[in-house]
Design an enzyme around this catalytic site. Structure first.
Site, PDB file in Angstrom:
ATOM      1  N   SER A   1       0.692  -1.210  -0.086  1.00 37.24           N
ATOM      2  CA  SER A   1      -0.047   0.047  -0.060  1.00 37.24           C
ATOM      3  C   SER A   1       0.936   1.154   0.108  1.00 37.24           C
ATOM      4  O   SER A   1       1.713   1.390  -0.768  1.00 37.24           O
ATOM      5  CB  SER A   1      -0.971  -0.092   1.166  1.00 37.24           C
ATOM      6  OG  SER A   1      -1.771   0.968   1.143  1.00 37.24           O
TER       7      SER A   1
ATOM      8  N   ASP B   1      -9.946  -2.739  -6.483  1.00 35.52           N
ATOM      9  CA  ASP B   1      -9.439  -2.211  -5.374  1.00 35.52           C
ATOM     10  C   ASP B   1      -9.942  -0.753  -5.505  1.00 35.52           C
ATOM     11  O   ASP B   1      -9.512   0.007  -6.055  1.00 35.52           O
ATOM     12  CB  ASP B   1      -7.739  -2.131  -5.255  1.00 35.52           C
ATOM     13  CG  ASP B   1      -7.232  -1.913  -3.974  1.00 35.52           C
ATOM     14  OD1 ASP B   1      -7.943  -1.053  -3.399  1.00 35.52           O
ATOM     15  OD2 ASP B   1      -6.002  -1.847  -3.967  1.00 35.52           O
TER      16      ASP B   1
ATOM     17  N   HIS C   1      -8.033  -4.429  -1.574  1.00 29.31           N
ATOM     18  CA  HIS C   1      -7.031  -3.922  -1.044  1.00 29.31           C
ATOM     19  C   HIS C   1      -6.123  -4.760   0.061  1.00 29.31           C
ATOM     20  O   HIS C   1      -6.684  -4.947   1.201  1.00 29.31           O
ATOM     21  CB  HIS C   1      -7.424  -2.625  -0.516  1.00 29.31           C
ATOM     22  CG  HIS C   1      -6.085  -1.857  -0.044  1.00 29.31           C
ATOM     23  ND1 HIS C   1      -5.387  -0.946  -1.155  1.00 29.31           N
ATOM     24  CD2 HIS C   1      -5.524  -1.456   1.083  1.00 29.31           C
ATOM     25  CE1 HIS C   1      -4.385  -0.425  -0.600  1.00 29.31           C
ATOM     26  NE2 HIS C   1      -4.486  -0.646   0.650  1.00 29.31           N
TER      27      HIS C   1
END
Length: 406
Positions: free
Chosen positions: A215, A341, A370
């Site tokens: 991320s 996502d 995600h």
């Protein structure tokens, strides 16, 4: 047959069903079997798919197919939880947290600050008993993450199986250490990461050195690689669920349902992380205004952009977006994203840019959310993301030299 007769026949039929039982009649079982078959057909035709592999060079594509076959195999998301938000929300609760004992180290920075590193030395490694040549994997957690996140612990567990050493880069002020200067972190500023990479490499200059970012950690890693080009001691890198375009990420997360499920919660986490060090910022930032933010964008506008000297939030978001630096990456990088996502919408994934860089490979799954990528009936021990990580780092450590010969 008139309406009365039809009603009477239906009543008699239902009374009979109640007496013999719903399943006893075979109707209930038939309905369940029919639904199951229909769902299985839908799942196999529309949900379970091979990821899309986008590379900038044929040699990198062949290398991955030979040594990292998981990126070309069909990904079967968990049959009862394949939707993006479900995958995202459930992973932290479903997946296990393998026990890891860290060795802590504080690294001093040029501005007088400190960065906490968590080491897993793997001194019991049978594959690499010599610590000086034991492969080292640098791990970068997400936005408010630390070395305690389940996805980080799984990466360490997999690295332990391979015999590798891991070190987790905790952003300033996130792992319980005190802030020594009025500064935290952002994915556009790579100074702290440069300091850590130089430090780790200086300790083990003869060891293969790789990195993996998740991320926001992946965004920071890509921005670093884009700035450094080939002038990095890293041999290769992998990123997972990266937000490629910060504007697109923010817009997607501000949609009502996404704001309710993700944005507001992450905003409160960010506020909590800086409020612990509130006394360090009061001279330069209106902390009361920061604590009233209702979204990540508002927090960044009131805190992050101000702290790092950006004139506007747009200036910061432009500088933070790794899509604009992907063309300058100078080492092999594998980037796993799911096109569903909500943190990183598919239209913002830089597919055309990736095609122009022979060092870049995008692996795009249809589902996974995600940092989700759940698979199997009860995905507690492993995910598709874990398998991609393990195969890729092993391929680069053991066969990376083949890329230069292709």
């Amino acid at each position: 047959m008139d309406l009365r007769m039809l009603s009477r026949e239906l009543s008699l039929y239902l009374e009979h069903q109640v007496r013999v039982g719903f399943f006893g009649s075979g109707v209930g079982l038939s309905l369940i079997l029919g639904f199951s078959v229909a769902y299985a057909c839908y799942y196999l035709s529309s949900i379970a798919k091979k990821p899309r592999l986008v590379t900038g060079g044929e040699s990198f594509s062949r290398f991955l197919q030979d040594h990292c076959p998981v990126v070309t195999e069909t990904y079967y998301p968990t049959v009862w939880c394949w939707e993006s938000r479900g995958q995202t929300l459930l992973r932290p609760f479903i997946t296990s947290k393998p026990p890891v004992r860290y060795r802590n180290e504080c690294v001093k920075t040029a501005d007088g600050g400190q960065i906490l590193l968590d080491w897993f030395d793997n001194d019991n490694s049978k594959n690499y008993m010599d610590a000086s040549t034991r492969p080292t994997i640098l791990l970068l957690p997400g936005l408010t993450g630390t070395s305690k996140e389940s996805y980080i612990l799984h990466m360490i567990h997999l690295s332990e199986e391979l015999g590798y050493r891991c070190v987790v880069f905790n952003n300033r002020g996130m792992a319980g250490e005190n802030l020594l200067t009025p500064r935290t972190y952002c994915c556009a500023n790579t100074e702290d990461l440069e300091t850590v990479i130089h430090h780790v490499h200086s300790l083990y200059p003869s060891a293969p050195f790789l990195a993996a970012g998740v991320s926001m950690g992946g965004m920071l890693l890509l921005n670093y690689l884009g700035k450094m080009g080939t002038k990095t001691p890293l041999k290769a890198a992998a990123t997972f669920s990266v937000g490629w375009n910060t504007f697109a990420c923010s817009e997607s997360l501000e949609k009502p349902l996404n704001w309710l499920l993700f944005n507001y919660y992450l905003t409160t986490c960010l506020q909590s992380s800086v409020n612990k060090h509130r006394h360090m910022f009061v001279k330069q930032i209106d902390m009361d205004h920061v604590m009233k933010a209702k979204s990540i964008r508002e927090f960044d506008k009131r805190f992050t952009a101000v702290m790092f000297g950006y004139q506007t939030i747009d200036d910061y978001y432009t500088d933070a977006s790794p899509n604009r630096r992907l063309k300058s990456v100078g080492i092999p990088v594998l980037c796993l994203n799911s096109v569903d996502d909500v943190f990183s919408p598919s239209h913002a994934i830089p597919i055309e840019t990736a095609k122009q860089n022979p060092n870049v490979a995008l692996v795009l799954t249809s589902y996974g959310g995600h940092i989700g990528f759940l698979e199997g009936i009860w995905p507690r021990q492993s995910t598709y993301m874990d398998r991609v990580f393990k195969q890729f780092v092993q391929a680069m450590v053991e066969h990376g030299h083949e890329l230069s010969n292709m």
